[in-house]
Design an enzyme around this catalytic site. Structure first.
Site, PDB file in Angstrom:
ATOM      1  N   ASP A   1      39.703  45.217  50.382  1.00 34.90           N
ATOM      2  CA  ASP A   1      40.813  44.518  51.034  1.00 34.90           C
ATOM      3  C   ASP A   1      41.985  44.402  50.052  1.00 34.90           C
ATOM      4  O   ASP A   1      41.806  44.556  48.836  1.00 34.90           O
ATOM      5  CB  ASP A   1      40.319  43.129  51.459  1.00 34.90           C
ATOM      6  CG  ASP A   1      41.430  42.275  52.032  1.00 34.90           C
ATOM      7  OD1 ASP A   1      42.069  42.709  53.007  1.00 34.90           O
ATOM      8  OD2 ASP A   1      41.667  41.168  51.499  1.00 34.90           O
TER       9      ASP A   1
ATOM     10  N   ASP B   1      45.466  41.912  50.424  1.00 38.63           N
ATOM     11  CA  ASP B   1      46.019  40.573  50.173  1.00 38.63           C
ATOM     12  C   ASP B   1      44.902  39.542  50.049  1.00 38.63           C
ATOM     13  O   ASP B   1      44.062  39.407  50.936  1.00 38.63           O
ATOM     14  CB  ASP B   1      46.989  40.178  51.285  1.00 38.63           C
ATOM     15  CG  ASP B   1      48.004  39.137  50.832  1.00 38.63           C
ATOM     16  OD1 ASP B   1      47.858  38.615  49.706  1.00 38.63           O
ATOM     17  OD2 ASP B   1      48.933  38.843  51.583  1.00 38.63           O
TER      18      ASP B   1
END
Length: 258
Positions: A11, A13
């Site tokens: 991932d 952010d």
């Protein structure tokens, strides 16, 4: 603790950075993976940005030196999924930005509001009532409804603004049709990422900070997960979940790469 994975789906952010703020452990983590020859694929629900933009942001602003081949957005996953099922039905109406439109064009889809086969709804910061009304009418007329992802909100400098999922929900409410959803926590983006990687499920792990998107995506798809407490989810919240992440760390510095 099994950690001899060949591929890391990661991932962005909250895991690699927090908004514009660096997470120094993230850059060190990526360097360790690169030194060990691991395959790295950033799997993101953001459909608005091109892979080139994402890679340049990581390199320039976060000292994470990767290229566009390391980035897999929900726009690419949407285009790859439709390419897999569409056959010669290649007319698409898009509520979304250039990242999504270009991904579809690159897979030889025609963007049109004239009798499309599919309506794809993603994040669109310039969305208008008319654009949403067109999407609703086309779906009600028979077009297949695709949603890029179900994120209700997005963090930016103003706070938690509406995400792609908010637009998808509006269209769903007005059409009374459930969309095919592509992004995390759904299986489709994970299946498309795995296909791109050329690895099998036992060889990969999903790394993220958000139990409800990253970790649930791994659980739904049947792969291992690594939750890092650098972003959204807290230990107290996660402790209440029936299915726990495969691995949990306070910082990516705590993860041993084998």
């Amino acid at each position: 603790m099994k950690n001899n994975y060949q591929g890391y789906f990661i991932d962005l952010d909250g895991t690699m950075y927090k908004g514009t703020k660096r997470i120094p452990a993230a850059a060190r983590f990526i360097r360790r993976l690169q030194d060990a020859g691991k395959q790295i694929l950033f799997v993101t629900n953001n459909s608005t940005r091109s892979p080139e933009f994402v890679a340049d942001n990581l390199t320039t602003n976060h000292d994470i030196h990767v290229n566009s081949d390391n980035v897999y957005t929900t726009a690419l996953a949407t285009a790859d999924y439709l390419d897999q099922i569409a056959g010669d039905k290649r007319r698409v109406y898009v509520v979304g930005e250039s990242g999504l439109r270009n991904a579809l064009i690159n897979r030889h889809f025609t963007i049109t509001d004239m009798s499309p086969d599919y309506v794809v709804v993603g994040l669109d910061s310039k969305v208008t009532y008319d654009k949403l009304a067109t999407a609703v009418l086309l779906i009600r007329a028979g077009a297949t409804f695709i949603g890029t992802n179900s994120d209700s909100n997005l963090p930016n400098q103003r706070g938690m603004v509406p995400g792609a999922g908010s637009l998808v929900k509006l269209v769903e409410y007005a059409t009374q049709k459930r969309p095919i959803m592509i992004g995390k926590p759904e299986k489709i983006i994970m299946a498309m990422a795995l296909k791109k990687s050329g690895l099998n499920k036992e060889q990969v792990v999903m790394v993220g900070d958000n139990y409800n998107t990253d970790i649930k995506a791994a659980i739904n798809f049947g792969i291992d997960s690594l939750l890092v407490y650098s972003g959204l989810s807290t230990k107290l919240e996660v402790s209440k979940e029936a299915i726990q992440p495969t691995h949990q760390v306070d910082s990516l510095d705590d993860w041993q790469v084998e």
